[in-house]
Motif scaffolding. Structure first.
Motif, short mmCIF file in Angstrom:
data_model
loop_
_atom_site.label_atom_id
_atom_site.label_comp_id
_atom_site.label_asym_id
_atom_site.label_seq_id
_atom_site.Cartn_x
_atom_site.Cartn_y
_atom_site.Cartn_z
N UNK A 37 0.85 -1.06 -0.01
CA UNK A 37 -0.12 -0.06 0.03
C UNK A 37 0.89 1.21 0.01
N UNK A 38 2.30 1.14 0.39
CA UNK A 38 2.97 2.45 0.48
C UNK A 38 3.48 2.73 1.75
N UNK A 39 3.32 1.94 2.88
CA UNK A 39 3.80 2.22 4.17
C UNK A 39 5.38 2.56 4.35
N UNK A 40 6.04 1.41 3.68
CA UNK A 40 7.61 1.51 3.65
C UNK A 40 8.05 2.70 2.84
N UNK A 41 7.36 3.05 1.92
CA UNK A 41 7.61 4.12 0.81
C UNK A 41 7.63 5.52 1.48
N UNK A 42 6.42 5.46 2.44
CA UNK A 42 6.15 6.92 3.12
C UNK A 42 7.07 6.82 4.24
N UNK A 43 7.70 5.83 4.75
CA UNK A 43 8.76 5.95 5.81
C UNK A 43 9.94 6.46 5.31
N UNK A 44 10.23 5.93 3.93
CA UNK A 44 11.36 6.53 3.22
C UNK A 44 11.21 7.92 2.87
N UNK A 45 10.06 8.39 2.44
CA UNK A 45 9.73 9.88 2.06
C UNK A 45 10.17 10.64 3.25
N UNK A 46 9.76 10.19 4.64
CA UNK A 46 9.77 10.90 5.91
C UNK A 46 11.45 10.95 6.03
N UNK A 47 12.15 9.80 5.92
CA UNK A 47 13.70 9.69 6.14
C UNK A 47 14.34 10.93 5.08
N UNK A 48 13.88 10.89 3.99
CA UNK A 48 14.65 11.86 2.73
C UNK A 48 14.06 13.22 3.17
N UNK A 49 12.83 13.69 3.67
CA UNK A 49 12.46 14.75 4.15
C UNK A 49 13.39 15.56 5.10
N UNK A 50 13.52 14.39 6.20
CA UNK A 50 14.14 15.16 7.43
C UNK A 50 15.73 15.10 7.12
N UNK A 51 16.50 14.19 6.16
CA UNK A 51 17.79 14.09 6.19
C UNK A 51 18.30 14.35 4.88
N UNK A 52 17.43 14.45 3.72
CA UNK A 52 18.15 14.69 2.47
C UNK A 52 17.95 13.23 1.72
N UNK A 53 17.81 13.52 0.36
CA UNK A 53 18.00 12.33 -0.54
C UNK A 53 19.10 11.50 -0.75
N UNK A 54 20.18 12.02 -0.59
CA UNK A 54 21.26 11.26 -0.76
C UNK A 54 21.64 11.24 -2.08
N UNK A 55 22.79 10.55 -2.84
CA UNK A 55 23.17 10.36 -3.96
C UNK A 55 22.29 9.48 -4.89
N UNK A 110 15.60 21.51 14.41
CA UNK A 110 14.10 20.80 14.66
C UNK A 110 14.34 19.46 14.99
N UNK A 111 15.27 18.61 14.64
CA UNK A 111 15.41 17.27 14.96
C UNK A 111 16.43 17.30 16.16
N UNK A 112 16.54 18.15 16.85
CA UNK A 112 17.40 18.21 18.13
C UNK A 112 18.74 17.29 18.07
N UNK A 113 19.38 17.46 16.85
CA UNK A 113 20.48 16.81 16.76
C UNK A 113 20.43 15.25 16.21
#
Length: 129
Positions: A37-55, A110-113
């Motif tokens: 359904x996209x639950x794991x994709x959504x978790x990866x999206x949050x990761x990218x939002x908070x920390x950037x997309x990477x290479x 915002x992420x308090x380090x």
């Protein structure tokens, strides 16, 4: 900090998909759904939002790298919200609601380090972990 809205503008198999977490005062939201359904994709999206997309990104199979974008509205203080969008770019990848580049230190504050590794270990619950 509380996530009020999460918009997967162009990420994985999602285009302009929104999740609304603004209702109620609950401190916990649970996202559930059937397999694929996209639950794991959504978790990866949050990761990218908070920390950037990477290479590289495994979520650029439907959208090109230059189009990948995740938006969130964050409540940072009582009554104060930030509207931010993260793009897959080499610079100025985090912008505000007016499209103006945001200092990358803002997200760190915002992420308090909290680092990506710690975030993943704390909140990246999936079938494997």
């Amino acid at each position: 900090m509380k996530i009020k809205h999460l918009d997967l503008r162009a990420f994985g198999h999602f285009s302009d998909k929104s999740l609304d977490f603004s209702r109620g005062d609950a401190g916990l939201n649970i996202v559930f759904g059937p397999n694929e359904a996209g639950k794991s994709t959504t978790m990866r999206a949050l990761d990218c939002f908070f920390f950037g997309f990477g290479l590289k990104s495994p979520d650029a199979f439907m959208h090109s790298y230059k189009d990948l974008a995740v938006r969130a509205v964050l409540e940072v203080d009582a009554g104060r919200s930030l509207d931010l969008t993260r793009f897959k770019r080499n610079k100025n990848d985090l912008v505000d609601g007016d499209g103006q580049a945001v200092d990358p230190g803002l997200m760190n504050s915002l992420m308090s380090g909290l680092t990506r590794d710690i975030y993943t270990n704390m909140f990246g619950l999936d079938h494997q972990s």
